[in-house]
Enzyme design. Structure first.
Site, short mmCIF file in Angstrom:
data_model
loop_
_atom_site.label_atom_id
_atom_site.label_comp_id
_atom_site.label_asym_id
_atom_site.label_seq_id
_atom_site.Cartn_x
_atom_site.Cartn_y
_atom_site.Cartn_z
N ASN A 164 0.81 -1.23 0.00
CA ASN A 164 0.00 0.00 0.00
C ASN A 164 0.84 1.28 0.00
OD1 ASN A 164 0.64 -0.71 2.63
ND2 ASN A 164 -1.26 0.07 3.49
N LYS A 221 12.42 -7.45 1.91
CA LYS A 221 11.65 -8.20 0.91
C LYS A 221 10.37 -7.40 0.69
CE LYS A 221 8.49 -10.63 0.23
NZ LYS A 221 7.36 -10.29 -0.68
N GLY A 273 1.88 -5.62 7.33
CA GLY A 273 0.99 -6.36 6.44
C GLY A 273 -0.22 -6.84 7.22
N GLU A 321 -3.01 -11.80 9.71
CA GLU A 321 -2.85 -13.24 9.48
C GLU A 321 -1.37 -13.60 9.23
OE1 GLU A 321 -4.99 -14.28 5.99
OE2 GLU A 321 -4.20 -16.33 5.99
N GLY A 347 1.17 -11.66 9.90
CA GLY A 347 1.90 -11.21 11.08
C GLY A 347 2.01 -12.30 12.13
N GLU A 371 3.42 -4.41 12.33
CA GLU A 371 2.41 -3.37 12.05
C GLU A 371 1.33 -4.05 11.23
OE1 GLU A 371 2.51 -0.48 13.29
OE2 GLU A 371 4.63 -0.24 13.80
N CYS A 422 -3.79 0.92 6.52
CA CYS A 422 -4.06 0.14 7.72
C CYS A 422 -4.84 0.93 8.76
CB CYS A 422 -2.77 -0.40 8.31
SG CYS A 422 -1.49 0.85 8.39
N GLU A 427 -11.40 -6.40 8.45
CA GLU A 427 -10.73 -5.39 7.64
C GLU A 427 -10.99 -5.68 6.15
OE1 GLU A 427 -6.35 -5.43 7.42
OE2 GLU A 427 -6.44 -3.27 7.70
N GLU A 457 6.80 2.18 15.22
CA GLU A 457 7.72 2.79 14.28
C GLU A 457 7.62 4.30 14.48
OE1 GLU A 457 6.64 0.97 10.41
OE2 GLU A 457 8.22 -0.48 10.80
P1 NAP Z 1 0.32 -9.76 3.37
O1 NAP Z 1 0.01 -11.07 2.77
O2 NAP Z 1 0.30 -9.62 4.83
O3 NAP Z 1 1.73 -9.29 2.76
C1 NAP Z 1 2.62 -8.36 3.33
C2 NAP Z 1 4.04 -8.76 3.01
O4 NAP Z 1 4.32 -10.04 3.59
C3 NAP Z 1 4.32 -8.93 1.53
O5 NAP Z 1 5.67 -8.59 1.27
C4 NAP Z 1 4.10 -10.41 1.33
O6 NAP Z 1 4.72 -10.90 0.17
C5 NAP Z 1 4.73 -10.96 2.58
N1 NAP Z 1 4.28 -12.30 2.98
C6 NAP Z 1 3.13 -12.93 2.67
N2 NAP Z 1 3.10 -14.15 3.22
C7 NAP Z 1 4.25 -14.31 3.89
C8 NAP Z 1 4.81 -15.36 4.67
N3 NAP Z 1 4.17 -16.52 4.86
N4 NAP Z 1 6.04 -15.19 5.22
C9 NAP Z 1 6.70 -14.03 5.04
N5 NAP Z 1 6.24 -13.02 4.29
C10 NAP Z 1 5.01 -13.14 3.74
O7 NAP Z 1 -0.63 -8.69 2.76
P2 NAP Z 1 -1.34 -8.78 1.34
O8 NAP Z 1 -1.69 -10.17 0.96
O9 NAP Z 1 -0.52 -8.04 0.40
O10 NAP Z 1 -2.66 -8.03 1.69
C11 NAP Z 1 -3.68 -8.75 2.36
C12 NAP Z 1 -4.24 -7.98 3.48
O11 NAP Z 1 -3.20 -7.43 4.32
C13 NAP Z 1 -5.00 -6.74 3.07
O12 NAP Z 1 -6.29 -7.06 2.71
C14 NAP Z 1 -4.91 -5.91 4.30
O13 NAP Z 1 -5.89 -6.31 5.20
C15 NAP Z 1 -3.61 -6.25 4.90
N6 NAP Z 1 -2.60 -5.22 4.69
C16 NAP Z 1 -2.26 -4.44 5.72
C17 NAP Z 1 -1.31 -3.47 5.55
C18 NAP Z 1 -0.91 -2.58 6.66
O14 NAP Z 1 -0.34 -1.53 6.39
N7 NAP Z 1 -1.13 -2.94 7.91
C19 NAP Z 1 -0.72 -3.30 4.32
C20 NAP Z 1 -1.06 -4.15 3.25
C21 NAP Z 1 -2.00 -5.12 3.47
P3 NAP Z 1 3.84 -11.05 -1.18
O15 NAP Z 1 3.54 -9.68 -1.62
O16 NAP Z 1 4.74 -11.78 -2.10
O17 NAP Z 1 2.62 -11.82 -0.80
#
Ligand code: NAP
Ligand code: MG
Length: 498
Positions: free
Chosen positions: A157, A180, A233, A236, A238, A255, A289, A390, A467
């Site tokens: 984002n 990463k 991110g 889940e 996290g 976060e 977020c 969310e 942060e």
């Molecule tokens: P995400 O799956 O939590 O991804 C965030 C980061 O973690 C990305 O770099 C992702 O890589 C990586 N990642 C995913 N699975 C991982 C694992 N098992 N081990 C280590 N790293 C891993 O978020 P998303 O799928 O992009 O978005 C899904 C949801 O996350 C959104 O709908 C939103 O609710 C939430 N989100 C929250 C924030 C925030 O600022 N708090 C920001 C973005 C998204 P990949 O990109 O390769 O999957």
């Protein structure tokens, strides 16, 4: 396809091809055109990056520099980011869907402030602190030392801002770091690597490995040579990161997600309430977020607030994020668009009433992109699925209330605790409500203020740690207490009668 940019990992001060030679496409979410390709990182790539970060750390090339020397280099990097701002903003917008107006006005300033401000704050931390309580002749002092190798895993984002909020404190405190970035928005983090290196951050101190979270991210989060994982991110993922990091007791900052309440008080100015309610759920298409997407409104004010929001939203420009006139760009990726559509269906099924929007936008120039209408649900209940979970999209859920204490109780009835908002003309009343909300950030008569000089983070399942501010420097350092006896008496307390 001819001008598709091709990137490699940035490891040990060089561009390094991925071990597998497999590449991933990075697209413009406004039209799905491929703008770049990056390596699909493997465990071997992660090992290489972590190995170079470890070697750089142990060599002292960065970790043994004075904090002032490191700060000079970070100040230079901040200035170089400004010098490269057109390119950074273009790439950030074209890959993440952020409007060029926002990246130009806000993101670059944040980047500059985070780098230079964090470096300055690090210089101002006490170099040593002394213990004074025991009446014994001892030189008992403590100081902060870097942790070693940090890993940053960032979302899509705000790719640049969320990376720099990890990189700046990690580097200022003398750590090495491997980032990463999210698969769909890796490009600006790679550009940042080049800038930091050119500014004087030595080879190996800052590395970027691209690839899937489920493989490269996973390998990084559990790498035995990594001392700390900083993740932004979903809640889940996290949770998974915390599990992966636990085996080697890594330091972790998380976060995570939120479903933040915004409480309009009955004395609120309607114009302020309208703007705040819109900003809270529409900025960056709701993909923030801290988005305020549970909107608690005095029942008698609901209709007026809706009609004022509708009047303003209908005049807004939704479209190509690269046009400075655009107010809202596309959703960042196809998966997120599907999530938004799914939650809107759930909301309808559970009986909430759509009073604005509700649909994907597919007309004319928007047809190949991931565009969605801003959507307002009225007369929601705090217990409905689309209100509790969310969504991460431009969906506002209005929950009318009759009693302020009841509204506060509903606001707190969530697994999250990232942010919140209060709208009122009475600052004492607003601060009373702020004191009752269980969240790491409370915005009064504004929203979405993230400052590198203030702590940012969540209560409850929205995260661990902060942060921003000097607290982020604590999160990238260990405290070492040194206790030097100044007398010949070794057994100071006579424990063994020596
Ligand atoms: P995400 O799956 O939590 O991804 C965030 C980061 O973690 C990305 O770099 C992702 O890589 C990586 N990642 C995913 N699975 C991982 C694992 N098992 N081990 C280590 N790293 C891993 O978020 P998303 O799928 O992009 O978005 C899904 C949801 O996350 C959104 O709908 C939103 O609710 C939430 N989100 C929250 C924030 C925030 O600022 N708090 C920001 C973005 C998204 P990949 O990109 O390769 O999957
Ligand atoms: Mg994911």
């Amino acid at each position: 396809m001819s001008d598709v940019m091709k990137y490699e990992h940035f490891i040990d001060g060089s561009w390094v091809p991925g071990e597998s030679h497999e590449m991933m496409d990075v697209i413009n979410p406004a039209n799905q055109e491929v703008v770049a390709q990056v390596p699909k990182g493997t465990k071997g790539d992660v090992d290489k990056a972590v190995g170079s970060a470890r070697a750089a750390f142990e060599s002292g090339v960065w970790s043994a520099k004075s904090v002032e020397e490191r700060a000079q280099i970070l100040f230079r990097a901040a200035a170089m980011c400004m010098g490269n701002k057109d390119k950074l903003c273009h790439l950030e917008s074209i890959t993440s869907g952020a409007t060029i107006r926002r990246t130009t006005n806000a993101d670059v300033a944040m980047l500059y402030m985070a780098l230079s401000g964090t470096a300055a704050t690090a210089c101002n931390l006490p170099k040593v602190e002394h213990a004074t309580m025991l009446p014994l002749p001892m030189h008992s002092y403590w100081k902060r030392e870097p942790l070693g190798v940090c890993a940053g895993i960032t979302p899509w984002n705000f790719p640049l801002i969320l990376a720099i909020l990890k990189i700046a404190p990690a580097l200022a405190m003398g750590n090495s770091i491997v980032i990463k970035p999210a698969s769909c928005t890796p490009v600006t983090t790679l550009e940042l690597a080049k800038i930091l290196f050119d500014a004087g951050v030595p080879a190996g101190v800052f590395n970027v490995v691209t690839g899937l979270g489920s493989s490269a991210g996973n390998d990084l989060a559990q790498h035995p040579q990594v001392d700390k994982v900083a993740f932004t991110g979903s809640t889940e993922v996290g949770r998974q990161i915390a599990h992966l990091a636990a085996d080697t007791v890594k330091r972790v900052t998380l976060e995570l997600g939120g479903k933040s309440p915004l409480i309009i008080l009955d004395d609120a100015d309607m114009e302020t309430a309208t703007k705040m309610s819109m900003l809270a759920f529409m900025a960056h298409q709701g993909q923030i977020c801290v988005s305020g997407t549970r909107l608690f409104v005095p029942r008698r004010m609901q209709d007026e607030l809706i009609s004022r929001m509708k009047a303003k939203i209908s005049k807004m420009v939704i479209g190509d994020q690269m046009d400075p006139k655009t107010d809202m760009g596309p959703i960042t990726n196809a998966g997120q668009l599907e999530t938004i559509k799914r939650y809107i269906e759930i909301g309808k099924k559970e009986g909430a009433e759509i009073v604005y929007g509700g649909k994907q936008l597919t007309d004319g120039s928007l047809k190949n992109g991931f565009f969605h209408e801003p959507t307002i649900f009225a007369n929601c209940k705090n217990t409905m699925t689309h209100v509790k979970e969310e969504i991460f999209g431009p969906v506002q859920c209005i929950i009318p209330y009759d009693d302020l204490d009841e509204a506060i109780a509903m606001a707190n009835d969530t697994i999250y605790g990232l942010a919140s908002g209060v709208c009122s003309t009475n600052i004492s009343k607003a601060e009373y409500v702020a004191s009752k909300i269980h969240a790491g950030n409370v915005y009064i008569n504004t929203y979405h203020v993230i400052r590198p000089d203030a702590p940012f983070g969540g209560f409850k399942q929205s995260g661990i740690g902060r942060e921003g501010s000097y607290l982020s420097l604590y999160a990238y350092s260990e405290v070492k207490h040194v206790c030097a006896n100044l007398t010949p008496v070794v057994d100071l307390f006579g424990m063994l009668g020596l």
